[in-house]
Structure formats: C-alpha cells, structure tokens
Design a protein around this motif. Structure first.
Motif, PDB file in Angstrom:
ATOM      1  N   GLY A 374       0.825  -1.385  -0.441  1.00 19.70           N
ATOM      2  CA  GLY A 374       0.024   0.233   0.011  1.00 19.70           C
ATOM      3  C   GLY A 374       0.771   1.130   0.381  1.00 19.70           C
ATOM      4  O   GLY A 374       0.030   2.127  -0.165  1.00 19.70           O
ATOM      5  N   HIS A 375       1.886   1.107   0.589  1.00 16.92           N
ATOM      6  CA  HIS A 375       2.489   2.356   0.502  1.00 16.92           C
ATOM      7  C   HIS A 375       3.390   2.620  -0.389  1.00 16.92           C
ATOM      8  O   HIS A 375       3.671   2.131  -1.842  1.00 16.92           O
ATOM      9  CB  HIS A 375       3.767   2.176   1.693  1.00 16.92           C
ATOM     10  CG  HIS A 375       3.671   2.429   3.288  1.00 16.92           C
ATOM     11  ND1 HIS A 375       2.423   3.894   3.722  1.00 16.92           N
ATOM     12  CD2 HIS A 375       3.238   1.516   3.847  1.00 16.92           C
ATOM     13  CE1 HIS A 375       3.098   3.889   5.115  1.00 16.92           C
ATOM     14  NE2 HIS A 375       3.588   1.851   4.815  1.00 16.92           N
ATOM     15  N   ASN A 376       3.429   4.044  -1.142  1.00 18.01           N
ATOM     16  CA  ASN A 376       3.726   5.001  -2.520  1.00 18.01           C
ATOM     17  C   ASN A 376       5.368   4.357  -2.659  1.00 18.01           C
ATOM     18  O   ASN A 376       6.109   5.192  -3.397  1.00 18.01           O
ATOM     19  CB  ASN A 376       3.336   5.934  -2.432  1.00 18.01           C
ATOM     20  CG  ASN A 376       1.952   5.432  -3.166  1.00 18.01           C
ATOM     21  OD1 ASN A 376       1.792   4.802  -3.488  1.00 18.01           O
ATOM     22  ND2 ASN A 376       1.569   6.214  -2.503  1.00 18.01           N
ATOM     23  N   ASP A 377       6.806   4.341  -1.469  1.00 18.99           N
ATOM     24  CA  ASP A 377       8.512   4.749  -1.149  1.00 18.99           C
ATOM     25  C   ASP A 377       8.258   3.784   0.164  1.00 18.99           C
ATOM     26  O   ASP A 377       7.429   2.602   0.170  1.00 18.99           O
ATOM     27  CB  ASP A 377       8.152   5.830  -0.854  1.00 18.99           C
ATOM     28  CG  ASP A 377       9.697   5.707  -2.318  1.00 18.99           C
ATOM     29  OD1 ASP A 377      10.080   5.426  -1.867  1.00 18.99           O
ATOM     30  OD2 ASP A 377       9.649   6.728  -2.678  1.00 18.99           O
ATOM     31  N   TRP A 378       9.643   3.709  -0.109  1.00 22.16           N
ATOM     32  CA  TRP A 378       9.988   2.574   1.080  1.00 22.16           C
ATOM     33  C   TRP A 378       9.551   2.332   2.228  1.00 22.16           C
ATOM     34  O   TRP A 378       9.381   3.581   2.854  1.00 22.16           O
ATOM     35  CB  TRP A 378      11.998   3.071   1.667  1.00 22.16           C
ATOM     36  CG  TRP A 378      12.330   3.055   0.053  1.00 22.16           C
ATOM     37  CD1 TRP A 378      12.406   2.563  -1.245  1.00 22.16           C
ATOM     38  CD2 TRP A 378      13.661   3.978   0.092  1.00 22.16           C
ATOM     39  NE1 TRP A 378      13.335   2.670  -2.221  1.00 22.16           N
ATOM     40  CE2 TRP A 378      14.532   3.865  -1.263  1.00 22.16           C
ATOM     41  CE3 TRP A 378      14.895   4.421   0.674  1.00 22.16           C
ATOM     42  CZ2 TRP A 378      15.786   3.844  -1.399  1.00 22.16           C
ATOM     43  CZ3 TRP A 378      15.886   4.806   0.215  1.00 22.16           C
ATOM     44  CH2 TRP A 378      16.690   4.192  -0.228  1.00 22.16           C
ATOM     45  N   VAL A 379       9.380   1.576   2.548  1.00 21.35           N
ATOM     46  CA  VAL A 379       8.628   1.422   4.040  1.00 21.35           C
ATOM     47  C   VAL A 379      10.597   1.830   5.193  1.00 21.35           C
ATOM     48  O   VAL A 379      11.186   0.474   4.736  1.00 21.35           O
ATOM     49  CB  VAL A 379       8.373   0.324   4.975  1.00 21.35           C
ATOM     50  CG1 VAL A 379       7.884  -0.062   6.123  1.00 21.35           C
ATOM     51  CG2 VAL A 379       7.020  -0.142   3.720  1.00 21.35           C
ATOM     52  N   MET A 380       9.939   3.013   6.188  1.00 25.49           N
ATOM     53  CA  MET A 380      11.657   3.137   7.503  1.00 25.49           C
ATOM     54  C   MET A 380      11.796   2.182   8.564  1.00 25.49           C
ATOM     55  O   MET A 380      12.497   2.541   8.801  1.00 25.49           O
ATOM     56  CB  MET A 380      11.259   5.021   7.376  1.00 25.49           C
ATOM     57  CG  MET A 380      11.042   5.812   6.002  1.00 25.49           C
ATOM     58  SD  MET A 380      13.183   5.412   4.698  1.00 25.49           S
ATOM     59  CE  MET A 380      14.408   6.317   5.582  1.00 25.49           C
ATOM     60  N   ASP A 381      10.702   2.403   8.896  1.00 24.97           N
ATOM     61  CA  ASP A 381      10.189   1.445  10.216  1.00 24.97           C
ATOM     62  C   ASP A 381       9.121   0.907  10.279  1.00 24.97           C
ATOM     63  O   ASP A 381       7.987   1.068   9.673  1.00 24.97           O
ATOM     64  CB  ASP A 381      10.198   2.863  11.743  1.00 24.97           C
ATOM     65  CG  ASP A 381      10.655   2.075  12.591  1.00 24.97           C
ATOM     66  OD1 ASP A 381      10.534   1.080  12.897  1.00 24.97           O
ATOM     67  OD2 ASP A 381      11.072   2.649  13.272  1.00 24.97           O
ATOM     68  N   VAL A 382       9.258   0.213  11.181  1.00 21.47           N
ATOM     69  CA  VAL A 382       7.968  -1.087  11.769  1.00 21.47           C
ATOM     70  C   VAL A 382       7.871  -0.559  12.997  1.00 21.47           C
ATOM     71  O   VAL A 382       9.016  -1.233  13.922  1.00 21.47           O
ATOM     72  CB  VAL A 382       7.519  -2.102  10.463  1.00 21.47           C
ATOM     73  CG1 VAL A 382       7.039  -2.135   9.869  1.00 21.47           C
ATOM     74  CG2 VAL A 382       9.168  -3.244  10.827  1.00 21.47           C
ATOM     75  N   ALA A 383       7.084  -1.720  14.045  1.00 26.32           N
ATOM     76  CA  ALA A 383       6.473  -1.646  15.248  1.00 26.32           C
ATOM     77  C   ALA A 383       4.895  -2.473  15.093  1.00 26.32           C
ATOM     78  O   ALA A 383       4.121  -2.239  14.573  1.00 26.32           O
ATOM     79  CB  ALA A 383       6.117  -0.363  15.636  1.00 26.32           C
ATOM     80  N   ILE A 384       4.424  -3.194  16.352  1.00 27.56           N
ATOM     81  CA  ILE A 384       3.732  -3.605  16.329  1.00 27.56           C
ATOM     82  C   ILE A 384       3.546  -3.590  17.710  1.00 27.56           C
ATOM     83  O   ILE A 384       3.846  -3.567  18.594  1.00 27.56           O
ATOM     84  CB  ILE A 384       4.143  -5.331  16.360  1.00 27.56           C
ATOM     85  CG1 ILE A 384       2.946  -6.788  16.350  1.00 27.56           C
ATOM     86  CG2 ILE A 384       5.045  -6.079  16.791  1.00 27.56           C
ATOM     87  CD1 ILE A 384       3.126  -7.676  15.792  1.00 27.56           C
TER      88      ILE A 384
END
Length: 460
Positions: A374-384
């Motif tokens: 869904g993102h249009n560019d790099w995913v920089m960070d994630v969390a859960i």
C-alpha cells in the motif's frame, strides 16, 4: 462518444471525400489505357488491365485514408478540420483494502501530517498513542484510535529527525536529529527535559526500557555512546566499536545490554554494567546490516540487512559466544530490509523493506505469513502493538499506516498458504506461545514446545 469541433466534417463525409479523390485519379489512369481508332470506336480493355486498374484504385483509396490518419497523429499538423481521435473505454482497476491481493484484505488507516519522510514510529501509552519522527524536523504524537495528531513536541530539532524512542512506561521520549543532538521530552506535558550535543553525526538513538540510559550510534566514531538519562553524563563512550559506521543500536528488555550493528556486517553486544563486549559476530550478513531488535525475553536478537534477509541469533548461551545460533528468514522482501520488530510473545516478527512492503513472519516456522502492500515508497520503520492487533509502518511517502491484523489467521490467503505448507497450530506447554508445525512430520505429536523453548532446552 467524443464531440467534434465546429466545422469539422463527420468521419463518413471524410471517407467519402477520400473515395471521390481516389476515383478521379483512377479515371484519369483508366482513360489513358483506352485506345481509340479512326472511327471513334473504343476498343475494350483486356481483363488483366482492368484488374490492375481496380487494384490501383483500392491502393489509392488506402493511401488517402492513411494520409488522413497520419496527419491527425502528426503534432505539427495545423489543420483544424480533422476529427479528434476516439477515446477508448478502459475498465477501472478494482480497489481492495490497502491495495492488497484479493484474498488478503487488511483494514488500515492512513495517518497524514508529516511534510517529509517519516523515519521512525512507535506505539506507546498502552497502544493508544503513536510516536513518529520525520525529516520535516518534527516529532509528533498521534491518537491511534482516530488517527488525529495530538501534539508537536517543541522546541523541535533544527534538522531532520533520524530516530525517536520511548520508555516502556511511556513517560519520556527522545529523538536524534542531523544537527548532532539528542532531545528528551516529557510525553504527557510535552515539556523539553534536556538537549544533548555530540561532536559527530548520530545515526541511531534508543532510550532503555527502564528510562535510565540513552544509547547513541555514532557515524564518524564507528562507535556507541551511553549516557545517563537524568543528568546526561557519559556512562560509556566506545570509539571504533565497529570498523565502519554504526547503523542501529538497541537495549535488551533488562536495560543491561546494548546491541549494535554496522555497515561492516558485524554484530556487537555490550554489557552496560561491566563495560565490556560480551559477543561479537563478524560477517553476520553478506551486506550491510540495517537494524536490530531483541525479543521480550532478551535471549534472541533479530537483524535486518541490505542482503534482503533477516536473521535471528541466540545470544543467551555462552556456547555460541563466537558465532551465534542463527535462523535465517528469506524470500520475504524483493529489496533491502530496513527495519524489524518482534511481537511481545515472539510468535510474530514484522519487517519493512525498500520494496514498499511490510512482511509478517511466523517466527516458529520461519516463513512469511503475509505481505502488506500500500505504501508508495520505501518503508523506513515498523512496530507492532503489545496486543498483536495492530502493525504500524512509517514510509518515505510521508505517511504512516496502521494495519489491523487481529483476524490475520482467518484471512483466506493465510489459511490457503498454511494448508499448502501442511501446517497446524499448537500451543507451547512451557511458555504458552502458539506455534506451527508440519502435519506430515512424524514427530508432530511428540513436539510440545515452541522453537525457542526447544533451543533453550538444547543449550542447557
């Protein structure tokens, strides 16, 4: 049907005009083929000549049509009496949740408010709030329920924010920026508590879960700096800890160890109390290591890399002090992996990549459970979130996405993938964590512990 400009002839009239022009040319050529004698009688043409004349007439008609078509496509044509090109109907692309595959619909929220790359994101305040840092030189607090912005932390950094972090009790936050500073705020009041300056660029910063220490990863020094979170005095400054620049660092859940990773592909574990290196793993990946995170127990460390893989290392036992016990997670991203984060019960691992996707991993069996697109560019960070209901992702496209994975095991795509792999779900008798096992495994009935408990039992 597209409307025509005033004065423009219809397509039928244009074709009729082309046919008349071609017919006149053909009549001239036909008349030249007639042979008249002295008695003014016209001698009939042979069939061959008549067939050739008809063929030439059709050729002239085709040339006239082609000429009109080419002139309508010619951008330099100045005639305004030509019909505009027809607009062809195209079917609209079906819209699915989050641009997902049809069988993996995941509800999500898009959180907009940053004006540049969102570099860092965290859950806080019992998963009801979201913390973010951005290259637009701001640190923001958001409401996770409705996605609205709660606060801008002021005074803000004077340069892009590289990373932000929050204590386990959500009382304080810190942020590192390109102006070589680390700032700390009170989360509830938004008051600036202190500002710490370094002599070199800071590439990573984390506050310990107990709120006592702050660790900063340094660029030029190739090292880490641990400071007291109360009075900002230096506890340890380890220069040349790595051979190249540090890319990320983090505390273990007990706030006693600091893991750091580097462009030199190595992993280091530093003990805060004894101020000594406990573990060094060289050439841990085949390319630069981008990030690292501990499990909630502190026994395992995950590293993400530009080599498109993630690895889980056992750092709990002395047996693996020199090399570590490793599980490799592959075929989850098509590009460099930028970030990683364990669920509280360690059953899931979330990773973000430069392929614009978020991968959800089944840690026990080491396979990708689902990919969120869904993102249009790099995913920089994630969390859960602690309750494993939400995944948070920050992207270069200036947005964050809040994904609802509460019903992930009921998603048709996940169910079909489990069936294809022959997996069934069991519960660990020691730690009560759910884990998957192959139904075709002859030992499936005798395996009663998850992979982590099995590894710990083997080490002991």
């Amino acid at each position: 049907m597209a409307s025509q400009p005033p004065g423009a002839p219809s397509s039928a009239k244009a074709l009729d005009q082309d046919g008349k022009t071609a017919l006149r040319r053909s009549n001239v050529q036909l008349s030249s083929l007639h042979i008249r004698d002295g008695a003014h009688r016209t001698r009939k043409l042979p069939w061959v000549a008549l067939v050739r004349a008809c063929g030439r007439f059709k050729l002239l008609l085709l040339e006239a049509r082609r000429g009109r078509l080419l002139s309508s496509l010619n951008p330099l044509a100045v005639g305004n009496d030509l019909p505009p090109p027809k607009k062809h109907w195209m079917p609209e692309k079906a819209a699915f949740w989050g641009d997902q595959e049809p069988l993996s619909k995941i509800p999500f929220k898009i959180m907009r408010g940053h004006q540049h790359i969102v570099s860092s994101c965290h859950f806080c305040v019992d998963d009801t709030k979201v913390l973010s840092g951005s290259y637009d030189c701001t640190v923001k607090l958001w409401d996770a329920v409705d996605g609205s912005m709660v606060r801008n932390f002021e005074p803000g950094p004077g340069a892009p924010v590289l990373e932000c972090s929050v204590t386990a009790d959500s009382r304080r936050i810190i942020a590192a920026s390109y102006d070589k500073t680390v700032r700390a705020w009170d989360l509830e009041t938004g008051k600036l508590l202190w500002k710490l300056s370094h002599e070199t660029f800071i590439v990573s910063c984390k506050i310990s879960p107990d709120g006592k220490y702050v660790v900063s990863g340094l660029d030029v020094d190739h090292g880490i700096c641990i400071t007291d979170a109360e009075d900002t005095t230096t506890v340890s400054h380890i220069k040349d800890h790595h051979r190249m620049s540090v890319t990320a660092c983090c505390f273990d859940p007990d706030s006693q160890k600091v893991a750091s990773v580097s462009l030199d592909r190595s992993i280091k574990i530093w003990d805060v109390t004894s101020q000594a290196t406990l573990l060094t793993i060289t050439k841990a990946h085949t390319n630069a290591i981008s990030n690292c995170c501990f499990t909630f127990s502190g026994h395992f460390l995950c590293t993400s890399s530009w080599d498109k893989t993630l690895k889980i290392w056992n750092i709990h036992t002395g047996e693996f002090r020199n090399r570590g016990a490793c599980v490799t997670l592959m075929q989850g991203h098509e590009g460099s992996v930028s970030s990683c984060h364990f669920a509280r019960d360690t059953s899931l691992l979330v990773s973000g990549g430069f392929d614009k996707t978020v991968a959800i991993w089944d840690v026990g069996e080491g396979y990708r459970k689902l990919s969120l697109k869904g993102h249009n560019d790099w995913v920089m960070d994630v969390a859960i979130s602690n309750n494993k209901k939400w995944i948070l992702s920050a992207s270069k496209d200036k947005t964050m996405r809040l994904w609802n994975i509460e019903e992930i095991d009921q998603i048709p795509l996940v169910i079909e993938y489990k069936k294809a792999r022959g997996l069934k779900l069991k519960q660990c008798e020691e730690c009560d964590r759910p884990f998957s096992i192959y139904e075709s495994d002859i030992f499936s009935e005798t395996v009663t512990k998850c992979v982590f408990c099995r590894i710990d039992a083997k080490d002991l």
